[in-house]
Scaffold this active site. Structure first.
Site, PDB file in Angstrom:
ATOM      1  N   CYS A   2       0.834  -1.206   0.000  1.00  0.00           N
ATOM      2  CA  CYS A   2       0.000   0.000   0.000  1.00  0.00           C
ATOM      3  C   CYS A   2       0.865   1.251   0.000  1.00  0.00           C
ATOM      4  O   CYS A   2       2.001   1.242   0.479  1.00  0.00           O
ATOM      5  CB  CYS A   2      -0.871   0.023   1.239  1.00  0.00           C
ATOM      6  SG  CYS A   2      -1.877  -1.430   1.443  1.00  0.00           S
ATOM      7  N   TRP A  77      -3.223  -2.543  -1.527  1.00  0.00           N
ATOM      8  CA  TRP A  77      -2.901  -3.883  -2.004  1.00  0.00           C
ATOM      9  C   TRP A  77      -3.602  -4.827  -1.034  1.00  0.00           C
ATOM     10  O   TRP A  77      -3.220  -4.915   0.137  1.00  0.00           O
ATOM     11  CB  TRP A  77      -1.384  -4.081  -1.982  1.00  0.00           C
ATOM     12  CG  TRP A  77      -0.916  -5.340  -2.637  1.00  0.00           C
ATOM     13  CD1 TRP A  77      -0.588  -5.508  -3.947  1.00  0.00           C
ATOM     14  CD2 TRP A  77      -0.693  -6.611  -2.012  1.00  0.00           C
ATOM     15  NE1 TRP A  77      -0.193  -6.803  -4.181  1.00  0.00           N
ATOM     16  CE2 TRP A  77      -0.246  -7.502  -3.015  1.00  0.00           C
ATOM     17  CE3 TRP A  77      -0.839  -7.093  -0.716  1.00  0.00           C
ATOM     18  CZ2 TRP A  77       0.069  -8.830  -2.753  1.00  0.00           C
ATOM     19  CZ3 TRP A  77      -0.533  -8.421  -0.455  1.00  0.00           C
ATOM     20  CH2 TRP A  77      -0.077  -9.271  -1.472  1.00  0.00           C
ATOM     21  N   LYS A 487      11.845 -13.800 -13.262  1.00  0.00           N
ATOM     22  CA  LYS A 487      11.534 -12.600 -14.060  1.00  0.00           C
ATOM     23  C   LYS A 487      10.396 -12.899 -15.019  1.00  0.00           C
ATOM     24  O   LYS A 487       9.464 -12.121 -15.131  1.00  0.00           O
ATOM     25  CB  LYS A 487      12.758 -12.137 -14.880  1.00  0.00           C
ATOM     26  CG  LYS A 487      13.867 -11.432 -14.153  1.00  0.00           C
ATOM     27  CD  LYS A 487      13.579 -10.035 -13.701  1.00  0.00           C
ATOM     28  CE  LYS A 487      12.944  -9.993 -12.359  1.00  0.00           C
ATOM     29  NZ  LYS A 487      13.760 -10.070 -11.193  1.00  0.00           N
ATOM     30  N   GLU A 490       6.977 -13.461 -13.268  1.00  0.00           N
ATOM     31  CA  GLU A 490       6.485 -12.219 -12.647  1.00  0.00           C
ATOM     32  C   GLU A 490       5.781 -11.306 -13.640  1.00  0.00           C
ATOM     33  O   GLU A 490       4.733 -10.764 -13.338  1.00  0.00           O
ATOM     34  CB  GLU A 490       7.688 -11.415 -12.130  1.00  0.00           C
ATOM     35  CG  GLU A 490       8.006 -11.571 -10.689  1.00  0.00           C
ATOM     36  CD  GLU A 490       9.076 -10.586 -10.261  1.00  0.00           C
ATOM     37  OE1 GLU A 490      10.121 -10.489 -10.926  1.00  0.00           O
ATOM     38  OE2 GLU A 490       8.860  -9.918  -9.254  1.00  0.00           O
ATOM     39  N   HIS A 506      16.158 -35.709 -12.981  1.00  0.00           N
ATOM     40  CA  HIS A 506      15.471 -36.152 -11.758  1.00  0.00           C
ATOM     41  C   HIS A 506      14.033 -35.665 -11.701  1.00  0.00           C
ATOM     42  O   HIS A 506      13.444 -35.620 -10.623  1.00  0.00           O
ATOM     43  CB  HIS A 506      16.260 -35.687 -10.530  1.00  0.00           C
ATOM     44  CG  HIS A 506      17.662 -36.218 -10.515  1.00  0.00           C
ATOM     45  ND1 HIS A 506      17.951 -37.513 -10.153  1.00  0.00           N
ATOM     46  CD2 HIS A 506      18.834 -35.645 -10.871  1.00  0.00           C
ATOM     47  CE1 HIS A 506      19.260 -37.714 -10.266  1.00  0.00           C
ATOM     48  NE2 HIS A 506      19.813 -36.586 -10.712  1.00  0.00           N
TER      49      HIS A 506
HETATM   50  C1  AGP Z   1      11.890  -9.297  -7.829  1.00  0.00           C
HETATM   51  O1  AGP Z   1      11.702  -9.115  -9.186  1.00  0.00           O
HETATM   52  C2  AGP Z   1      10.698  -9.341  -7.020  1.00  0.00           C
HETATM   53  N1  AGP Z   1       9.789  -8.316  -7.287  1.00  0.00           N
HETATM   54  C3  AGP Z   1      10.824  -9.804  -5.577  1.00  0.00           C
HETATM   55  O2  AGP Z   1      11.140 -11.146  -5.642  1.00  0.00           O
HETATM   56  C4  AGP Z   1      11.817  -9.075  -4.662  1.00  0.00           C
HETATM   57  O3  AGP Z   1      13.117  -9.313  -5.076  1.00  0.00           O
HETATM   58  C5  AGP Z   1      11.593  -9.558  -3.224  1.00  0.00           C
HETATM   59  O4  AGP Z   1      10.284  -9.241  -2.831  1.00  0.00           O
HETATM   60  C6  AGP Z   1      12.581  -8.977  -2.250  1.00  0.00           C
HETATM   61  O5  AGP Z   1      12.470  -7.593  -2.158  1.00  0.00           O
HETATM   62  P1  AGP Z   1      13.580  -6.741  -1.458  1.00  0.00           P
HETATM   63  O6  AGP Z   1      14.837  -6.892  -2.245  1.00  0.00           O
HETATM   64  O7  AGP Z   1      13.067  -5.342  -1.459  1.00  0.00           O
HETATM   65  O8  AGP Z   1      13.745  -7.290  -0.066  1.00  0.00           O
END
Ligand code: AGP
Length: 610
Positions: A2, A77, A487, A490, A506
């Site tokens: 949020c 959010w 990536k 996401e 495996h």
């Molecule tokens: C990365 O593309 C993501 N959006 C996510 O995995 C992110 O890296 C993760 O939430 C950690 O965030 P931070 O580095 O701010 O702790």
């Protein structure tokens, strides 16, 4: 997650609240709202809507707000209750005297709600937030601040709050526990925001509220109190970001812009951290003597930062010969990790606000570990809770998919591995100089990769119809495979799995047929031939191979129809070069599929709740 904005001053508040809110869109949200105090009659008026901020703006066209110089706005959010108009923020008590926007989770809201209902309060939403205005109203006896203090003393969880009251139209109250919140100081106007970029246009004088602090804002002043009531003199920071850091500057998306910023981010790190061939890890917070005492390293992180940590493990074990465990913060916090006062815990986080990583750090500290964080956002919670901080200074990362923060984290981990290897006496001076020289070449290699991005774009576009992707890598590029898959899923929503190539037989080999694409990291390495064998196994099952290989490798063309070349570097540093094609493959596929690259569905930039 949020986003909160608050304004109190002399200007018309609504346009500022909406425009600043747009700068928080990158955090991820599903609905938005605005609440103000009408200048005409001092009443609270609010509007909210499901969907993007434009949906709120459309609503405001039909149902405009009154003139106002004080208010708050919010992007939600969803955590408690579906993303719909009723659950959107702001929330008010039923008398309409108190209006609240909230970031975080109030864990004990059900108990509070039950007791408020018994006292006759009526609730409209399914949110945890709605208890807050009702509680304030319950405690209000004419003193706004006192009522807020009493209300928050009942709350458990993590929360940042922006609160206004029709009884006190010249006051805006901000509260911080766990979730980030800053105060911006202007002339005859003051602001609150979840993040600096949102209010950069208006002020660069920032107070980073600490946990358990309340700020009381009027247009002329800001007073900050600890929860125990003591007044504090907060440090005012002059933020140096340029406003264009938070603009697209001609790129179609923030993600693409940030991919292109990687040469300069790495160059800046090299220039500032390697001076006359000496490492300059200012902020590390640990003396060489303390670093020498360390007999194991535990890295905690989430998502992309976790993948960077995995690269760090290879580097630290290889160069410094110190055992390293890499842990997902969300798992680490609920285990009984074996940590001693000779352990170094490295927490990696772009935002420095990731709830799980903060919790992991607190757990490790309880067990006596020293905390060193690798972090991008200055003044973040993580940096404040660590003995040492190595800032990556990658600049604001707006795209939800982490790109430049990832390569900056990896580069910092290489520098740290070199430092540990010097302190532990496991590297010869010649080898140190050679690795430093090779690291210095990376920005130029990045320019080469980006110059040739059209090949990556056309391979990606040709592959965008595949319903499933596998990413394979080995050794130090196993994390690259995991990151490539993350990536892609996401931002394009295509199911993608990252695997250590040696694991393929495996299980994942069962997925391979002509409908799957497999991205294979086949850069020059000690185990290149093994990767080629994996590629042959995929081809004989009609999987479509996209190989990422070292420039000059002609042999790879016999094995893969689609080849993306990266310039040659030291094997140890290949995760840096491989990262860019991985990011661009995901980017171009997502664009081709019409996805919202910068704000993918359901995702938040910083995950400030568990
Ligand atoms: C990365 O593309 C993501 N959006 C996510 O995995 C992110 O890296 C993760 O939430 C950690 O965030 P931070 O580095 O701010 O702790």
């Amino acid at each position: 997650m949020c986003g909160i904005i608050g304004y109190i001053g002399k200007k018309q508040a609504a346009p500022i609240l909406i425009e600043s809110l747009r700068k928080l869109e990158y955090r991820g949200y599903d609905s938005s709202g605005i609440g103000v105090i009408s200048s005409a009659d001092g009443k609270i008026v609010f509007r909210k809507n499901k969907g993007k901020i434009n949906a709120l703006c459309n609503l405001l066209k039909f149902s405009p707000l009154p003139k106002t110089t004080c208010g708050v706005s919010h992007t939600r959010w969803a955590t408690h209750g579906a993303p719909n108009r009723i659950n959107s923020h702001p929330h008010v008590d039923e008398s309409g005297q108190f209006l609240v926007v909230h970031n975080g989770i109030i864990e004990n809201y059900e108990v509070l709600k039950d007791s408020l209902i018994k006292k006759g309060h009526k609730f409209l939403s399914q949110t945890d937030t709605e208890v807050v205005p009702h509680l304030i109203q319950e405690y209000y006896k004419g003193d706004f601040l006192e009522a807020v203090k009493k209300a928050i003393s009942k709350l458990k969880g993590a929360f940042a709050l922006g609160i206004i009251s029709s009884n006190h139209p010249d006051v805006l109250i901000a509260v911080r526990v766990g979730s980030p919140l800053i105060v911006g100081l202007g002339k005859d106007e003051n602001f609150i925001a979840s993040d600096v970029p949102a209010i950069l246009e208006h002020t660069r004088r920032i107070i980073y509220l600490k946990d358990e602090q309340i700020a009381v804002l009027t247009k002329e002043r800001v007073d900050v109190f600890n929860f125990d009531g003591t007044k504090v003199k907060p440090q005012v920071h002059n933020v140096e970001f340029k406003v264009d850091c938070v603009e697209k500057q001609g790129f179609a998306h923030f993600m693409l812009k940030e991919v292109h910023e990687q040469p300069q981010v790495i160059q800046h790190m090299i220039n500032t951290r390697i001076v006359r061939n000496q490492l300059k890890l200012d902020g590390i917070g640990l003396s060489d003597k303390q670093l020498k005492r360390i007999n194991n390293v535990v890295i905690v992180a989430c998502g992309t930062a976790y993948h960077a940590g995995m690269v760090g493990r290879y580097a630290i074990e290889l160069l410094a010969n110190v055992p390293v465990a890499v842990e997902l913060s969300s798992e680490f916090r609920y285990r009984k990790p074996i940590i001693s006062n000779k352990s170094l815990v490295i927490a990696i986080s772009q935002s420095g606000e990731t709830a799980d990583t903060l919790a992991a750090v607190r757990e490790a500290k309880k067990r006596g570990a020293k905390i060193l964080s690798i972090c991008n956002v200055l003044g973040s919670s993580l940096s404040r809770e660590s003995e040492g901080v190595l800032y990556t200074h990658a600049g604001p990362e707006i795209g939800v998919a982490s790109t430049k923060a990832y390569t900056a984290q990896i580069c910092m981990l290489y520098l740290l591995s070199l430092k540990l290897s010097l302190v532990h006496g496991t590297i010869r001076s010649g080898e140190f100089k050679y690795l430093v020289k090779k690291l210095k070449e990376i920005p130029a290699l990045y320019h080469q990769i980006l110059k040739d991005k059209s090949n990556i774009a056309s391979i990606a576009k040709r592959s965008s119809h595949f319903g499933c992707f596998l990413f394979l890598g080995r050794n130090i590029n196993y994390p690259s495979a995991l990151e490539g898959a993350l990536k892609l899923k996401e931002i394009s929503y295509i199911p993608a799995e990252g695997y250590a190539a040696g694991e393929m037989k495996h299980g994942p080999i069962a997925l391979i047929d002509e409908y799957r694409a497999v991205v294979c990291v086949a850069t020059e390495s000690d185990i290149y031939d093994k990767m080629i064998s994996n590629i042959q196994e995929i081809r004989s099952r009609r999987g479509k191979v996209i190989a990422i290989a070292t420039a000059g490798d002609e042999q790879i063309k016999n094995h893969a129809a689609n080849v993306i070349y990266v310039p040659k570097t030291e094997q140890l540093f290949t995760p840096l070069t491989v990262a860019i094609p991985m990011q661009l493959i995901a980017y171009y596929i997502a664009v081709k599929r019409g996805c919202d690259v910068d704000q993918p569905r359901n995702l938040a930039k910083s995950v400030t709740v568990e």
